[in-house]
Design a protein around this motif. Structure first.
Motif, PDB file in Angstrom:
ATOM      1  N   UNK A 142      37.031  38.739  52.115  1.00 52.24           N
ATOM      2  CA  UNK A 142      35.882  38.147  51.536  1.00 52.24           C
ATOM      3  C   UNK A 142      36.415  37.339  50.246  1.00 52.24           C
ATOM      4  N   UNK A 143      35.759  36.481  49.647  1.00 54.04           N
ATOM      5  CA  UNK A 143      36.070  35.677  48.540  1.00 54.04           C
ATOM      6  C   UNK A 143      35.183  35.675  47.340  1.00 54.04           C
ATOM      7  N   UNK A 144      33.902  36.432  47.274  1.00 50.13           N
ATOM      8  CA  UNK A 144      33.031  36.273  46.237  1.00 50.13           C
ATOM      9  C   UNK A 144      33.526  37.096  45.197  1.00 50.13           C
ATOM     10  N   UNK A 145      34.529  38.000  44.952  1.00 53.66           N
ATOM     11  CA  UNK A 145      34.807  38.780  44.016  1.00 53.66           C
ATOM     12  C   UNK A 145      36.137  37.942  43.361  1.00 53.66           C
ATOM     13  N   UNK A 146      36.343  37.355  42.309  1.00 47.12           N
ATOM     14  CA  UNK A 146      37.283  36.534  41.843  1.00 47.12           C
ATOM     15  C   UNK A 146      38.348  37.307  41.383  1.00 47.12           C
ATOM     16  N   UNK A 147      37.922  38.793  40.931  1.00 53.04           N
ATOM     17  CA  UNK A 147      39.240  39.611  40.652  1.00 53.04           C
ATOM     18  C   UNK A 147      39.952  40.098  41.797  1.00 53.04           C
ATOM     19  N   UNK A 148      39.306  40.084  42.925  1.00 52.74           N
ATOM     20  CA  UNK A 148      39.867  40.642  44.047  1.00 52.74           C
ATOM     21  C   UNK A 148      40.679  39.231  44.815  1.00 52.74           C
ATOM     22  N   UNK A 149      40.275  38.154  44.703  1.00 57.89           N
ATOM     23  CA  UNK A 149      40.741  37.153  45.350  1.00 57.89           C
ATOM     24  C   UNK A 149      41.911  36.864  44.431  1.00 57.89           C
ATOM     25  N   UNK A 150      41.763  36.912  43.133  1.00 66.70           N
ATOM     26  CA  UNK A 150      42.966  36.560  42.066  1.00 66.70           C
ATOM     27  C   UNK A 150      44.120  37.559  42.382  1.00 66.70           C
ATOM     28  N   UNK A 151      43.644  38.952  42.668  1.00 62.83           N
ATOM     29  CA  UNK A 151      44.785  40.102  42.834  1.00 62.83           C
ATOM     30  C   UNK A 151      45.666  39.482  43.940  1.00 62.83           C
ATOM     31  N   UNK A 152      44.888  39.311  44.938  1.00 56.50           N
ATOM     32  CA  UNK A 152      45.514  38.897  46.340  1.00 56.50           C
ATOM     33  C   UNK A 152      46.550  37.420  46.097  1.00 56.50           C
ATOM     34  N   UNK A 153      45.924  36.479  45.326  1.00 53.50           N
ATOM     35  CA  UNK A 153      46.947  35.281  45.153  1.00 53.50           C
ATOM     36  C   UNK A 153      48.012  35.632  44.263  1.00 53.50           C
ATOM     37  N   UNK A 154      47.831  36.385  43.364  1.00 56.26           N
ATOM     38  CA  UNK A 154      48.876  36.805  42.323  1.00 56.26           C
ATOM     39  C   UNK A 154      49.916  37.802  42.744  1.00 56.26           C
ATOM     40  N   UNK A 155      49.507  38.982  43.307  1.00 57.78           N
ATOM     41  CA  UNK A 155      50.230  39.896  43.510  1.00 57.78           C
ATOM     42  C   UNK A 155      50.714  40.226  45.235  1.00 57.78           C
ATOM     43  N   UNK A 156      49.744  39.515  46.036  1.00 64.85           N
ATOM     44  CA  UNK A 156      50.447  39.438  47.452  1.00 64.85           C
ATOM     45  C   UNK A 156      50.231  37.992  47.829  1.00 64.85           C
ATOM     46  N   UNK A 172      30.386  47.108  49.290  1.00 59.19           N
ATOM     47  CA  UNK A 172      30.056  47.304  50.512  1.00 59.19           C
ATOM     48  C   UNK A 172      28.830  46.214  51.001  1.00 59.19           C
ATOM     49  N   UNK A 173      28.199  45.766  49.854  1.00 57.01           N
ATOM     50  CA  UNK A 173      26.955  44.931  50.309  1.00 57.01           C
ATOM     51  C   UNK A 173      27.502  43.510  50.826  1.00 57.01           C
ATOM     52  N   UNK A 174      28.480  43.144  50.495  1.00 57.73           N
ATOM     53  CA  UNK A 174      29.022  41.728  51.352  1.00 57.73           C
ATOM     54  C   UNK A 174      29.433  41.914  52.607  1.00 57.73           C
ATOM     55  N   UNK A 175      30.180  42.863  52.904  1.00 55.43           N
ATOM     56  CA  UNK A 175      30.530  43.069  54.286  1.00 55.43           C
ATOM     57  C   UNK A 175      29.467  43.463  55.060  1.00 55.43           C
ATOM     58  N   UNK A 185      37.259  42.583  59.036  1.00 53.28           N
ATOM     59  CA  UNK A 185      36.858  41.793  57.859  1.00 53.28           C
ATOM     60  C   UNK A 185      36.942  42.781  56.550  1.00 53.28           C
ATOM     61  N   UNK A 186      37.620  42.428  55.679  1.00 56.02           N
ATOM     62  CA  UNK A 186      37.789  43.236  54.470  1.00 56.02           C
ATOM     63  C   UNK A 186      37.443  42.742  53.409  1.00 56.02           C
ATOM     64  N   UNK A 187      36.495  43.602  52.545  1.00 54.06           N
ATOM     65  CA  UNK A 187      35.540  43.194  51.506  1.00 54.06           C
ATOM     66  C   UNK A 187      36.468  43.801  50.272  1.00 54.06           C
ATOM     67  N   UNK A 188      36.876  43.080  49.264  1.00 56.20           N
ATOM     68  CA  UNK A 188      37.181  43.483  48.039  1.00 56.20           C
ATOM     69  C   UNK A 188      36.410  43.353  46.770  1.00 56.20           C
ATOM     70  N   UNK A 189      36.327  44.424  46.120  1.00 52.10           N
ATOM     71  CA  UNK A 189      35.456  44.557  44.961  1.00 52.10           C
ATOM     72  C   UNK A 189      36.440  44.874  43.653  1.00 52.10           C
ATOM     73  N   UNK A 190      36.629  44.141  42.670  1.00 48.00           N
ATOM     74  CA  UNK A 190      37.360  44.522  41.674  1.00 48.00           C
ATOM     75  C   UNK A 190      36.795  45.551  40.866  1.00 48.00           C
ATOM     76  N   UNK A 191      35.762  45.726  40.721  1.00 47.84           N
ATOM     77  CA  UNK A 191      34.879  46.788  39.745  1.00 47.84           C
ATOM     78  C   UNK A 191      34.424  47.953  40.745  1.00 47.84           C
ATOM     79  N   UNK A 192      34.964  49.334  40.465  1.00 46.96           N
ATOM     80  CA  UNK A 192      34.175  50.293  41.193  1.00 46.96           C
ATOM     81  C   UNK A 192      32.935  50.446  41.240  1.00 46.96           C
TER      82      UNK A 192
END
Length: 504
Positions: A295-309, A404-407, A450-457
Motif C-alpha cells: 500500500x502507498x498511503x503512508x508516506x513514511x512506509x513508502x519512503x522507508x521502502x524506497x530508501x532502505x529497500x 489494518x484499516x487500509x488492507x 497485499x502488505x499494508x505498512x503504517x509508520x506510526x504504531x
C-alpha cells in the motif's frame, strides 16, 4: 480538553502566537521577534536553568513554525531572517523537515547501564558474576559499572534481583524504528537525514521537546488573507481530536471562521484508492504477475521502502494517495482552489512537497497546528453550529485512519466485487515492524500478499500531529466507520478512481 504533556502545551503556544501574528499583526517582523517573550514573560525560568535558555529555545521553535531552518550557533541572526522570502505559492520547507534544536536537547545518555540507589550490595553479587568483561565492582558499598569496559550486553540488569540497574536509552532513538538517531560530538541527538523518513516519532518521544518539524501556518494564513480560495481536505483520523462533542460538521463551521471556503473528506480519496488497489491486487498479484502489493498511503512506509529497500520500491502501489486523489478531485472541480491537507502526519508534508505533486496539494497542516489556529481566533468548536457536509465517503475509506484499516478496506472491495479471489493480507505498524515485514517480503515469505505498512504504531491515529491519545482516537474512528451509511465504496466509483488515482 486535557493536553498530553507540557511539551505539547508549549508547541500549542507557539502555533497560536504565530497564527495570531499572521492574522492580526500590522508589524509582522516586530511581533514575531516578541513571541519568545510572550511564551516566557517572567524572569524566573519554569523549565530550564535560566530564562535566557528558555527564550533561545522558544525562538528556535518560532523559526520552525515559520517553516524556516534553525539559526547557526556562531552568527547573529534574527528570528525573522528569511521570512520576507517565503513564497506561499510554493512548498516552503528548507530541508530537512525534522530538526533537533541544539539548545533544547538535554544530551540524554544513549545505551548506557547504570547502577541506581536501589542496589543493596547483596551477598550474591549476581551482577558481578554475570558480567563477561569484569566491568562491575563494589564501590562505596554498592555496585559500580566501569563504562570503559561495559559492552552494553545487559546481563547485569537481567541478573539483578532488585532491578537496581537502569538501562538508559535516548528516548528519541528508542522511538526511531530504523536507527536514524545517534549522538553528535557534543552529545546531542543527531538525525541522519539520509535514513530518516520523517515519521516524527522521535519528536513525540522527546520529553524535552528538542525535536520539531516545520509548519506552514504562517504561509497558509497569508494565502487566506490575500483572498485565495482555500479548501480543506480533512483526514479521517480527525474523528474525536477536538473533543467527543465535536464532529466534522462543527469542524467545518470552525474552519470557515478561520477563512476556509469549503471542506472535503480525504476518506473520499481513500475510497478511490482502495478500489484502484483492489483492481491492482486482483489483476496483478493474485494472478502471479507481481509477487506482492505494498500500500502507498503512508508516506513514511513508502519512503522507508524506497530508501532502505530500493529493490522492493517498484512494488509500492503507484496509485496516488488519498490525500492527493482528494486534492485532485477538488482542483478538477475548481482550478483556483488552494488545497490544504489537514491530518495527523508530519511525513505528509514531505509527500506534498514532491515536485510532481505540488500542483495538487498546496499546504499541509497537522491537527495540532490547526488547534493553534483555532485558539488564535478564539474558535470554540463545541459551541459551533453544524454545517452541511457534502460527502459520499464510506466506512471503509474512513477506516484508513487505524492500523489494518487500509488492507481491510481493500479486502472488503475485493470480497464484494471479485468474490472468487482469495486475499492474503499482512500489515505492519511502526517502523521497526515495517522493516521486518520488508525483510520477509524480500526473502519471498510474503508472495501473493497485499502488505499494508503504517509508520506510526496504531496507524494515523498515532501520528505526531494528533491531539488525543491514540487508543481513544481509535474508538472515535471505529464509531465513525460503523456510523457510515455506505460500508464500502460503490462499484460505480471505478471510473472516477481510475481517473483520479493515476498520475498522468
Amino acid at each position: 480538553m486535557k493536553s498530553q504533556s507540557v511539551v505539547t502545551d508549549l508547541r500549542k503556544q507557539i502555533f497560536t502566537e504565530i497564527a495570531r501574528v499572521a492574522y492580526e499583526s500590522e508589524d509582522i517582523l516586530s511581533d514575531i521577534e516578541a513571541i519568545p517573550y510572550i511564551i516566557t514573560p517572567d524572569e524566573e525560568p519554569k523549565y530550564r536553568e535560566n530564562i535566557y535558555r528558555e527564550r533561545q529555545i522558544a525562538a528556535e521553535r518560532v523559526r520552525l513554525a515559520l517553516g524556516l531552518s534553525l539559526r547557526p550557533a556562531n552568527k547573529p541572526v534574527h528570528i525573522t531572517a528569511g521570512v520576507a522570502n517565503t513564497n506561499i505559492a510554493e512548498k516552503y520547507y528548507e530541508p530537512p523537515l525534522m530538526q533537533v534544536i541544539p539548545s533544547a536537547c538535554d544530551k540524554c545518555p544513549d545505551n548506557e547501564y547504570e547502577v541506581t540507589n536501589m542496589c543493596r550490595n547483596c551477598v550474591a553479587h549476581s551482577c558481578i558474576k554475570s558480567c563477561p568483561k569484569g566491568a562491575i565492582s563494589i564501590v562505596n558499598g554498592k555496585s559500580f559499572i566501569d563504562q570503559s569496559k561495559c559492552i552494553k550486553c545487559g546481563r547485569c540488569k537481567a541478573a539483578c534481583p532488585y532491578d537496581a540497574i537502569s538501562h538508559k536509552i535516548r528516548p528519541c532513538a528508542q522511538a526511531c524504528g530504523i536507527n536514524c538517531i545517534s549522538s553528535d560530538e557534543f552529545g546531542r541527538a543527531h538525525i541522519d537525514n539520509e535514513k530518516c523518513v520523517a515519521c516524527g516519532q522521535c519528536m513525540s518521544a522527546c520529553p524535552f521537546g528538542a525535536i520539531a518539524d516545520k509548519s506552514q501556518i504562517f504561509q497558509l494564513i497569508q494565502a487566506i488573507k490575500q483572498g485565495d480560495k482555500v479548501v480543506a481536505a480533512v483526514a479521517p483520523a480527525i474523528a474525536g481530536q477536538y473533543g467527543p462533542k465535536v464532529n466534522l460538521a462543527k469542524i467545518k463551521t470552525g474552519l470557515k471562521k478561520l477563512g476556509f471556503a469549503d471542506v472535503y473528506e480525504v476518506a473520499e480519496g481513500a475510497d478511490m484508492g482502495c478500489i484502484a488497489e483492489a483492481h491492482h491486487y486482483v489483476h496483478e498479484v493474485a494472478t502471479g504477475k507481481l509477487p506482492f502489493l505494498f500500500t502507498s498511503c503512508c508516506p513514511a512506509w513508502a519512503t522507508l521502502t524506497k530508501k532502505h529497500f530500493p529493490d522492493l520500491a517498484p512494488e509500492v502501489s503507484q496509485e496516488l494517495t488519498p490525500m492527493v486523489a482528494t486534492a485532485r478531485k477538488i482542483k478538477e472541480k475548481d482550478e483556483a482552489a488552494r488545497v490544504v491537507f489537514i491530518g495527523p502526519c508530519a511525513a505528509k508534508k514531505l509527500e506534498a512537497s514532491r515536485k510532481d505533486l505540488r500542483s495538487f496539494v498546496d499546504f499541509v497542516l497537522t491537527f495540532e497546528e490547526l488547534n493553534g489556529m483555532f485558539a488564535a481566533r478564539n474558535v470554540d468548536l463545541a459551541a459551533c453550529e453544524e454545517d452541511t457536509l457534502n460527502t459520499d465517503a464510506s466506512g471503509a475509506g474512513r477506516g484508513y485512519a487505524v492500523a489494518g484499516g487500509v488492507a481491510s478496506a481493500i479486502e472488503q472491495c475485493i470480497n464484494e466485487y471479485f468474490p472468487e479471489t482469495e486475499v492474503k493480507i499482512a500489515h505492519a505498524e511502526g517502523l521497526a515492524d515495517c522493516r521486518k515485514t520488508l525483510m520477509l517480503a524480500r526473502a519471498g515469505k510474503l508472495n501473493g500478499y497485499m502488505i499494508e505498512g503504517m509508520g506510526c504504531p496504531g496507524g494515523c491515529v498515532a501520528g505526531v500531529g494528533t491531539i488525543i491519545d491514540p487508543v481513544k482516537a481509535k474508538v472515535f474512528v471505529d464509531m465513525q466507520v460503523k456510523g457510515s451509511e455506505e460500508k464500502i465504496p460503490p462499484k460505480e466509483l471505478e471510473e472516477t478512481a481510475e481517473r483520479l488515482t493515476k498520475m498522468h
